[in-house]
Enzyme design. Sequence first.
Site, PDB file in Angstrom:
ATOM      1  N   SER A  44       9.868  19.220 -47.688  1.00  0.00           N
ATOM      2  CA  SER A  44       8.996  20.389 -47.853  1.00  0.00           C
ATOM      3  C   SER A  44       9.833  21.648 -47.989  1.00  0.00           C
ATOM      4  CB  SER A  44       8.093  20.534 -46.626  1.00  0.00           C
ATOM      5  OG  SER A  44       7.645  19.275 -46.221  1.00  0.00           O
ATOM      6  N   TYR A  45      10.998  21.679 -47.302  1.00  0.00           N
ATOM      7  CA  TYR A  45      11.793  22.922 -47.314  1.00  0.00           C
ATOM      8  C   TYR A  45      13.203  22.648 -47.787  1.00  0.00           C
ATOM      9  CZ  TYR A  45       7.896  23.528 -44.230  1.00  0.00           C
ATOM     10  OH  TYR A  45       6.630  23.513 -43.725  1.00  0.00           O
ATOM     11  N   ASP A 158       9.628  12.067 -33.786  1.00  0.00           N
ATOM     12  CA  ASP A 158       8.968  11.742 -35.053  1.00  0.00           C
ATOM     13  C   ASP A 158       9.573  10.480 -35.666  1.00  0.00           C
ATOM     14  OD1 ASP A 158       8.274  13.507 -38.200  1.00  0.00           O
ATOM     15  OD2 ASP A 158       7.142  11.988 -37.067  1.00  0.00           O
ATOM     16  N   GLU A 162      10.081   6.151 -42.377  1.00  0.00           N
ATOM     17  CA  GLU A 162      10.630   7.100 -43.368  1.00  0.00           C
ATOM     18  C   GLU A 162      11.887   7.762 -42.815  1.00  0.00           C
ATOM     19  OE1 GLU A 162       7.498   6.847 -42.406  1.00  0.00           O
ATOM     20  OE2 GLU A 162       6.137   8.086 -43.594  1.00  0.00           O
ATOM     21  N   ASP A 176      16.357  13.303 -39.553  1.00  0.00           N
ATOM     22  CA  ASP A 176      15.212  14.197 -39.359  1.00  0.00           C
ATOM     23  C   ASP A 176      15.059  14.668 -37.916  1.00  0.00           C
ATOM     24  OD1 ASP A 176      12.020  14.184 -41.117  1.00  0.00           O
ATOM     25  OD2 ASP A 176      13.393  15.740 -40.425  1.00  0.00           O
TER      26      ASP A 176
HETATM   27  N1  LIG Z   1      21.566  11.662 -45.342  1.00  0.00           N
HETATM   28  C1  LIG Z   1      20.802  11.292 -46.380  1.00  0.00           C
HETATM   29  N2  LIG Z   1      21.249  10.398 -47.288  1.00  0.00           N
HETATM   30  C2  LIG Z   1      20.479  10.010 -48.305  1.00  0.00           C
HETATM   31  N3  LIG Z   1      19.222  10.458 -48.530  1.00  0.00           N
HETATM   32  C3  LIG Z   1      18.727  11.361 -47.661  1.00  0.00           C
HETATM   33  C4  LIG Z   1      19.475  11.820 -46.551  1.00  0.00           C
HETATM   34  N4  LIG Z   1      18.724  12.724 -45.857  1.00  0.00           N
HETATM   35  C5  LIG Z   1      17.553  12.805 -46.513  1.00  0.00           C
HETATM   36  N5  LIG Z   1      17.542  12.009 -47.592  1.00  0.00           N
HETATM   37  C6  LIG Z   1      16.401  11.828 -48.497  1.00  0.00           C
HETATM   38  O1  LIG Z   1      16.052  13.099 -49.048  1.00  0.00           O
HETATM   39  C7  LIG Z   1      14.649  13.292 -48.968  1.00  0.00           C
HETATM   40  C8  LIG Z   1      14.358  14.615 -48.287  1.00  0.00           C
HETATM   41  O2  LIG Z   1      14.802  14.523 -46.971  1.00  0.00           O
HETATM   42  P1  LIG Z   1      14.631  15.790 -45.995  1.00  0.00           P
HETATM   43  O3  LIG Z   1      15.077  15.361 -44.642  1.00  0.00           O
HETATM   44  O4  LIG Z   1      15.253  16.963 -46.606  1.00  0.00           O
HETATM   45  O5  LIG Z   1      13.084  16.102 -46.037  1.00  0.00           O
HETATM   46  P2  LIG Z   1      11.990  15.211 -45.307  1.00  0.00           P
HETATM   47  O6  LIG Z   1      12.228  15.286 -43.835  1.00  0.00           O
HETATM   48  O7  LIG Z   1      11.960  13.861 -45.944  1.00  0.00           O
HETATM   49  O8  LIG Z   1      10.672  15.945 -45.720  1.00  0.00           O
HETATM   50  P3  LIG Z   1       9.923  16.942 -44.741  1.00  0.00           P
HETATM   51  O9  LIG Z   1      10.882  18.070 -44.516  1.00  0.00           O
HETATM   52  O10 LIG Z   1       8.704  17.287 -45.516  1.00  0.00           O
HETATM   53  O11 LIG Z   1       9.647  16.140 -43.486  1.00  0.00           O
HETATM   54  C9  LIG Z   1      14.039  12.127 -48.207  1.00  0.00           C
HETATM   55  O12 LIG Z   1      13.358  11.313 -49.132  1.00  0.00           O
HETATM   56  C10 LIG Z   1      15.196  11.362 -47.667  1.00  0.00           C
HETATM   57  O13 LIG Z   1      14.990   9.989 -47.879  1.00  0.00           O
END
Ligand SMILES: Nc1ncnc2c1ncn2[C@@H]1O[C@H](COP(=O)(O)OP(=O)(O)OP(=O)(O)O)[C@@H](O)[C@H]1O
Length: 324
Positions: A44-45, A158, A162, A176
Amino acid sequence: EEWSERGAATGARQETDASGQTQTRAVKKGVKDFNFGRTLGEGSYSTVLAATDRQTLKEYAIKVLDKRHIIKEKKVKYVNIERDTLNRLTEHPGIVRLYYTFQDERSLYFVLDLASGGELLGVLKKIGSFDVECTRFYGAEILDSVAYLHSRGIIHRDLKPENVLLDRDMHVKITDFGTAKILADPQRSAMGSQGASGAPTDGAETDRAVSFVGTAEYVSPELLRDKNACKASDLWAFGCIIYQLLAGRPPFKAANEYLTFQKILALDYIFPDGFPEVARDLVERLLVLEPANRLPVEHIRNHRFFDGVQLGKALWRQKAPRLK
Ligand SMILES: Nc1ncnc2c1ncn2[C@@H]1O[C@H](COP(=O)(O)OP(=O)(O)OP(=O)(O)O)[C@@H](O)[C@H]1O
Ligand SMILES: O=C(O)C[C@H](Cc1nc2cc(Cl)cc(Cl)c2[nH]1)c1ccc(Cl)cc1
């Protein structure tokens, strides 16, 4: 002062001043130190990009956040919680590692482990459901990682498929942490959360604990009832994940969030036919309304569902089972 190039690769540099004194200073990385590649995903951000360190050629995932958007959406505290939490979780293979944070005029950057295997949820959707062997392996790696979080005074809050990423060898990397709760003092909280009533520790938690609610399907009853999470809340989510890996769907899922919350508070779920008995016993001891009556981590490790799984370091060295 002269800078020795030698130190660059290790991320530290020797500084020699006029009097010949040398000292080591951690180097602050910046955007210029990386070649940015493909987009791994969007939040989202945030946007997460694959990137390579130009000096070491090591690959990372870099999470880029737009400052204006963060400020407008009032997410500043979440970003700083994510950084503070990740900075405390540095030595466990099951947690996405944070190497550097930096910023430029427009964005903030988290330089993280690259989890190139994607999300556990994606793998689960592709094959429908896991067999007992795969559920045991991934359950054990998630449990080992959650035990480490809790030992460092962190509640994830959380946990869900995912947020369980997979590295190139298909081992778990939990991510996350922007909505995690940092318990004031790990020592104190160790007593507090195992206290007589085992009620959620409400000690010195900041007001944030009151506002955040996780993802509907995995939210614990105590979070819905008392608006307060405790370590046992992560174990409730763990129970939901074990159920979901074997059944192919989460235990509490209704047409909308409100109905899902009602099912959770009423403990209204059933096991599908064929759900393995040994896993059923474990799930029944985790999906318990009263947090204090949920199996604690040590007892989960010893549950017969995990018989035959090597826990601890050996778990992370073995080959991940082929997902079929
Ligand atoms: N360390 C990583 N390596 C590979 N892919 C990643 C990694 N971290 C995040 N991603 C991928 O990037 C995408 C965005 O992740 P991000 O943590 O930025 O947002 P999110 O937590 O998924 O979304 P929101 O902020 O809405 O909860 C996700 O689909 C995740 O699978
Ligand atoms: O360099 C550090 O580690 C500290 C800074 C602190 C920080 N500076 C910020 C500026 C803005 Cl506009 C927003 C947030 Cl959330 C901010 N957080 C920082 C930079 C980058 C990241 Cl990802 C997190 C925190």
